[in-house]
Design a protein around this motif. Structure first.
Motif, PDB file in Angstrom:
ATOM      1  N   GLY A  57     -11.090  30.043  73.584  1.00 54.57           N
ATOM      2  CA  GLY A  57     -11.548  29.580  71.861  1.00 54.57           C
ATOM      3  C   GLY A  57     -10.931  28.252  71.976  1.00 54.57           C
ATOM      4  O   GLY A  57     -10.703  27.190  71.783  1.00 54.57           O
ATOM      5  N   LEU A 102     -11.364  25.298  73.438  1.00 53.39           N
ATOM      6  CA  LEU A 102     -12.173  24.827  72.633  1.00 53.39           C
ATOM      7  C   LEU A 102     -11.769  24.038  72.009  1.00 53.39           C
ATOM      8  O   LEU A 102     -11.786  22.304  71.676  1.00 53.39           O
ATOM      9  CB  LEU A 102     -13.298  25.908  72.129  1.00 53.39           C
ATOM     10  CG  LEU A 102     -14.909  26.724  72.482  1.00 53.39           C
ATOM     11  CD1 LEU A 102     -15.247  27.618  71.933  1.00 53.39           C
ATOM     12  CD2 LEU A 102     -15.591  25.654  73.693  1.00 53.39           C
ATOM     13  N   ILE A 160     -10.140  20.825  74.079  1.00 55.66           N
ATOM     14  CA  ILE A 160     -11.257  19.672  74.154  1.00 55.66           C
ATOM     15  C   ILE A 160     -11.644  18.259  71.953  1.00 55.66           C
ATOM     16  O   ILE A 160     -11.673  17.347  72.133  1.00 55.66           O
ATOM     17  CB  ILE A 160     -13.060  20.251  74.466  1.00 55.66           C
ATOM     18  CG1 ILE A 160     -13.003  21.303  75.658  1.00 55.66           C
ATOM     19  CG2 ILE A 160     -13.806  19.194  73.975  1.00 55.66           C
ATOM     20  CD1 ILE A 160     -13.906  21.876  75.955  1.00 55.66           C
ATOM     21  N   LYS A 211     -13.742  20.744  79.277  1.00 54.40           N
ATOM     22  CA  LYS A 211     -14.390  20.964  79.258  1.00 54.40           C
ATOM     23  C   LYS A 211     -15.341  22.440  80.178  1.00 54.40           C
ATOM     24  O   LYS A 211     -15.850  22.685  80.019  1.00 54.40           O
ATOM     25  CB  LYS A 211     -16.279  20.382  79.684  1.00 54.40           C
ATOM     26  CG  LYS A 211     -15.588  19.181  77.849  1.00 54.40           C
ATOM     27  CD  LYS A 211     -16.449  17.426  77.723  1.00 54.40           C
ATOM     28  CE  LYS A 211     -16.751  17.269  76.901  1.00 54.40           C
ATOM     29  NZ  LYS A 211     -17.015  15.908  76.327  1.00 54.40           N
ATOM     30  N   ASP A 223     -16.179  25.717  80.360  1.00 51.74           N
ATOM     31  CA  ASP A 223     -18.099  26.074  81.238  1.00 51.74           C
ATOM     32  C   ASP A 223     -17.435  27.164  81.764  1.00 51.74           C
ATOM     33  O   ASP A 223     -18.439  28.118  82.007  1.00 51.74           O
ATOM     34  CB  ASP A 223     -18.339  24.648  81.299  1.00 51.74           C
ATOM     35  CG  ASP A 223     -20.241  25.079  81.590  1.00 51.74           C
ATOM     36  OD1 ASP A 223     -20.819  25.673  80.813  1.00 51.74           O
ATOM     37  OD2 ASP A 223     -20.423  24.617  82.453  1.00 51.74           O
ATOM     38  N   TYR A 280     -17.379  29.903  79.381  1.00 51.64           N
ATOM     39  CA  TYR A 280     -18.159  30.469  78.468  1.00 51.64           C
ATOM     40  C   TYR A 280     -19.288  31.561  79.784  1.00 51.64           C
ATOM     41  O   TYR A 280     -19.637  32.661  79.802  1.00 51.64           O
ATOM     42  CB  TYR A 280     -18.931  29.265  78.447  1.00 51.64           C
ATOM     43  CG  TYR A 280     -20.446  30.305  77.488  1.00 51.64           C
ATOM     44  CD1 TYR A 280     -19.792  29.844  76.125  1.00 51.64           C
ATOM     45  CD2 TYR A 280     -21.763  30.295  78.573  1.00 51.64           C
ATOM     46  CE1 TYR A 280     -21.447  30.333  75.359  1.00 51.64           C
ATOM     47  CE2 TYR A 280     -22.078  30.384  77.320  1.00 51.64           C
ATOM     48  CZ  TYR A 280     -22.790  30.323  75.807  1.00 51.64           C
ATOM     49  OH  TYR A 280     -24.106  30.213  75.197  1.00 51.64           O
ATOM     50  N   ALA A 311     -18.515  30.768  70.117  1.00 54.10           N
ATOM     51  CA  ALA A 311     -18.125  29.198  69.512  1.00 54.10           C
ATOM     52  C   ALA A 311     -17.580  28.202  68.954  1.00 54.10           C
ATOM     53  O   ALA A 311     -16.738  29.213  68.832  1.00 54.10           O
ATOM     54  CB  ALA A 311     -19.835  29.423  68.738  1.00 54.10           C
TER      55      ALA A 311
END
Lengths: 157, 192
Positions: free
Chosen positions: B61, B64, B67, B95, B99, B102, B114
């Motif tokens: 989180g 993200l 980013i 990123k 990635d 994730y 998400a």
């Protein structure tokens, strides 16, 4: 008493209560520089938290005295939502020392601030900031303040 | 001279082609170890696996959000080259972190969070390039602290190692950003 004066009196009482609770959290009375030092410690929280807005973690305006898991619209862990904790200074002190020990299952996967003086300074900052102009502009029980939403890019998968 | 390293020197030290070659699709040794099936299997059945997943998701989180923050900076019109290129390259690192997180969460049987539909940043306080860089530096500093605080609480030590790898990258971002605004790049011998 006029509404404006009543509001100021209520704020003064809240600030007094917050300071008293901060005092209860540590051995010694926070000195005049506690909040300033706490502001520097608060920088450690910046990846996930802000005063006025919800980020990866919930916003901190209004934190002192708030029920845990109660910021409207924030997606708390079930553990935090069901904890029934009230964020008194004593409880904040305990949580900041070892979040996962106090609330197993919290999303705040953080070892904690082990130094008591650092916690006391941080709490002094949170108490002071909570009564400051930035937080007074944040609605107490509504969503985050109006701000320009920004586009983001999802990471490539 | 107010800085030890000039931004032009940083920009020339890592040509774009070299950056892409080195970091585009290559994973670090730590990441490879983390993503190996054996490690994932061990972590899945290990003690504290659920707690590890929660920590990984929180880290995801925050990545993200980082980013998104760099995207705001890049689109603000306030960053000039080569600072803009620097910000975009740092965003690229985030990123890659996201990635990896994730994929790891998925491999461990969890559900990765998400990206939000929108993020809120204090854009009204960002008036020039220095403001943007200081804001980015504050996020990077916070990220260093967050990973530092996560390392001891992972049940799986491979995840601690991976978090340490990411922490090192965030610390470099922080130092470079501090340097770019004329602050001492590395203010202390220790981070907290």
């Amino acid at each position: 008493m006029k509404p404006g004066r009543r509001r100021h009196a209520a704020l003064a009482m809240l600030l007094s209560l917050a300071c008293h609770q901060v005092l209860a959290a540590g051995d010694a009375e926070p000195d005049a520089g506690a909040a300033a030092r706490g502001a520097l410690i608060y920088e450690r929280c910046a990846a996930c938290h802000a005063l006025e807005t919800d980020r990866t973690g919930p916003r901190h305006c209004g934190l002192v005295g708030r029920r845990a898991g109660s910021v409207p619209g924030f997606d708390y862990s079930p553990a935090m939502r069901q904890s029934k904790i009230i964020w008194t200074a004593a409880n904040l002190d305990r949580f900041l020392k070892a979040p996962l020990a106090m609330v197993p299952g919290t999303a705040m996967g953080y070892d904690g601030i082990k130094d008591q003086r650092e916690r006391r300074d941080l709490l002094a900052y949170l108490a002071k900031a909570g009564q400051g102009a930035r937080c007074r502009a944040v609605p107490a029980a509504a969503g985050p303040p109006a701000a320009r939403p920004m586009a983001h890019q999802r990471p490539a998968r | 001279m107010t800085t030890l390293i000039k931004l032009e020197e940083i920009s020339h030290a890592v040509p774009r082609r070299a950056f892409l070659t080195r970091s585009g699709l290559l994973l670090s040794g730590t990441a490879v170890a983390l993503l190996s099936g054996r490690d994932a299997l061990a972590a899945k059945s290990g003690k504290g696996a659920e707690s590890d997943l929660r920590i990984l998701n929180t880290a995801l989180g925050a990545e993200l959000e980082a980013i998104a923050a760099y995207q705001v900076g890049a689109e603000s019109g306030l960053l000039q080259k080569p600072v803009l290129d620097l910000a975009v390259s740092f965003q690229g690192h985030h990123k890659q972190h996201a990635d990896l997180l994730y994929k790891t969460i998925t491999q461990l049987g969890g559900k990765p969070m998400a990206a939000r539909d929108k993020y809120v940043f204090p854009v009204e306080t960002l008036k020039n390039q220095t403001d943007v860089l200081r804001f980015a530096a504050s996020l990077e500093k916070g990220a260093v602290s967050a990973y530092l605080g996560a390392i001891p609480v992972f049940g799986n030590r491979d995840l601690s190692k991976a978090a340490g790898s990411i922490l090192g990258d965030e610390a470099m971002h922080w130092a470079i950003l501090r340097n770019a605004v004329g602050d001492v790049p590395v203010p202390d011998a220790f981070v907290a």
